[in-house]
Design a protein around this motif. Structure first.
Motif, PDB file in Angstrom:
ATOM      1  N   ASP A  87       0.834  -1.215   0.000  1.00  0.00           N
ATOM      2  CA  ASP A  87       0.000   0.000   0.000  1.00  0.00           C
ATOM      3  C   ASP A  87       0.869   1.265   0.000  1.00  0.00           C
ATOM      4  O   ASP A  87       0.558   2.239  -0.688  1.00  0.00           O
ATOM      5  N   GLU A  88       1.952   1.243   0.779  1.00  0.00           N
ATOM      6  CA  GLU A  88       2.876   2.386   0.802  1.00  0.00           C
ATOM      7  C   GLU A  88       3.495   2.591  -0.574  1.00  0.00           C
ATOM      8  O   GLU A  88       3.609   3.715  -1.057  1.00  0.00           O
ATOM      9  N   TYR A  89       3.893   1.490  -1.224  1.00  0.00           N
ATOM     10  CA  TYR A  89       4.463   1.589  -2.571  1.00  0.00           C
ATOM     11  C   TYR A  89       3.417   2.146  -3.541  1.00  0.00           C
ATOM     12  O   TYR A  89       3.732   3.000  -4.377  1.00  0.00           O
ATOM     13  N   PHE A  90       2.191   1.655  -3.446  1.00  0.00           N
ATOM     14  CA  PHE A  90       1.116   2.134  -4.321  1.00  0.00           C
ATOM     15  C   PHE A  90       0.960   3.652  -4.198  1.00  0.00           C
ATOM     16  O   PHE A  90       0.854   4.353  -5.205  1.00  0.00           O
ATOM     17  N   GLU A  91       0.930   4.147  -2.973  1.00  0.00           N
ATOM     18  CA  GLU A  91       0.772   5.590  -2.757  1.00  0.00           C
ATOM     19  C   GLU A  91       1.943   6.368  -3.356  1.00  0.00           C
ATOM     20  O   GLU A  91       1.746   7.423  -3.966  1.00  0.00           O
ATOM     21  N   MET A  92       3.157   5.853  -3.187  1.00  0.00           N
ATOM     22  CA  MET A  92       4.336   6.499  -3.768  1.00  0.00           C
ATOM     23  C   MET A  92       4.276   6.480  -5.294  1.00  0.00           C
ATOM     24  O   MET A  92       4.548   7.496  -5.949  1.00  0.00           O
ATOM     25  N   ASP A  93       3.919   5.337  -5.871  1.00  0.00           N
ATOM     26  CA  ASP A  93       3.855   5.187  -7.323  1.00  0.00           C
ATOM     27  C   ASP A  93       2.767   6.092  -7.899  1.00  0.00           C
ATOM     28  O   ASP A  93       2.968   6.763  -8.919  1.00  0.00           O
ATOM     29  N   ASN A  94       1.633   6.140  -7.239  1.00  0.00           N
ATOM     30  CA  ASN A  94       0.534   6.997  -7.689  1.00  0.00           C
ATOM     31  C   ASN A  94       0.947   8.471  -7.626  1.00  0.00           C
ATOM     32  O   ASN A  94       0.682   9.242  -8.554  1.00  0.00           O
ATOM     33  N   ALA A  95       1.604   8.869  -6.541  1.00  0.00           N
ATOM     34  CA  ALA A  95       2.074  10.250  -6.403  1.00  0.00           C
ATOM     35  C   ALA A  95       3.094  10.580  -7.491  1.00  0.00           C
ATOM     36  O   ALA A  95       3.085  11.676  -8.062  1.00  0.00           O
ATOM     37  N   TYR A  96       3.961   9.635  -7.796  1.00  0.00           N
ATOM     38  CA  TYR A  96       4.960   9.833  -8.848  1.00  0.00           C
ATOM     39  C   TYR A  96       4.278  10.019 -10.203  1.00  0.00           C
ATOM     40  O   TYR A  96       4.670  10.880 -10.996  1.00  0.00           O
ATOM     41  N   ASN A  97       3.255   9.217 -10.468  1.00  0.00           N
ATOM     42  CA  ASN A  97       2.512   9.352 -11.725  1.00  0.00           C
ATOM     43  C   ASN A  97       1.907  10.745 -11.856  1.00  0.00           C
ATOM     44  O   ASN A  97       1.973  11.359 -12.921  1.00  0.00           O
ATOM     45  N   ILE A  98       1.315  11.237 -10.785  1.00  0.00           N
ATOM     46  CA  ILE A  98       0.708  12.566 -10.795  1.00  0.00           C
ATOM     47  C   ILE A  98       1.786  13.637 -10.938  1.00  0.00           C
ATOM     48  O   ILE A  98       1.657  14.566 -11.737  1.00  0.00           O
ATOM     49  N   GLN A  99       2.847  13.486 -10.169  1.00  0.00           N
ATOM     50  CA  GLN A  99       3.948  14.450 -10.161  1.00  0.00           C
ATOM     51  C   GLN A  99       4.579  14.592 -11.549  1.00  0.00           C
ATOM     52  O   GLN A  99       4.928  15.689 -11.962  1.00  0.00           O
ATOM     53  N   THR A 100       4.722  13.488 -12.275  1.00  0.00           N
ATOM     54  CA  THR A 100       5.398  13.515 -13.571  1.00  0.00           C
ATOM     55  C   THR A 100       4.431  13.596 -14.752  1.00  0.00           C
ATOM     56  O   THR A 100       4.874  13.697 -15.893  1.00  0.00           O
TER      57      THR A 100
END
Length: 126
Positions: A87-100
């Motif tokens: 779940d922590e990885y998912f949140e990081m990956d999702n944030a990265y997708n939005i950020q980039t």
């Protein structure tokens, strides 16, 4: 003279609106890779003895939605701990997708249909 002042003022205005690529609060590919390696190391610290001991979990966040992939793990893993890490990885990956502003092919990644226990590790059989 007015034209030069206007040009200088516009230049400062333009520069003040530029994005800062050195944003310390952003997610980096290295952060994602380190978190993924932490999860894989956790999974690999447990062993399976037969294919019926193998399970899978959705992993990552595609920009269009859905997981990037599925990870296999033996049933001896502490599932609440693994789920928290994923779940922590998912949140990081999702944030990265939005950020980039990431995009993807939007293809659906299906869960594995066949898994096996090989040398104490659960693997996906294609």
């Amino acid at each position: 003279m007015k034209t030069k002042l206007l040009l200088v003022a516009c230049s400062f205005l333009f520069l003040s609106m530029q994005c800062d690529d050195d944003n310390d609060s952003g997610i980096t590919p290295e952060m994602l890779n380190n978190k993924k390696q932490e999860i894989i190391s956790y999974i690999n610290s447990f062993n399976c003895s037969e294919s019926s001991n193998c399970n899978y979990i959705a992993f990552g966040a595609k920009p269009c939605g859905g997981p990037r992939e599925f990870l296999t793990f033996p049933s001896s893993v502490d599932l609440p701990t693994l789920q928290t890490m994923v779940d922590e990885y998912f949140e990081m990956d999702n944030a990265y997708n939005i950020q980039t502003g990431a995009v993807s092919d939007c293809a659906i990644v299906n869960p594995p249909s066949t898994m096996d226990c090989v040398n104490g590790n659960c693997i996906i059989i294609n």
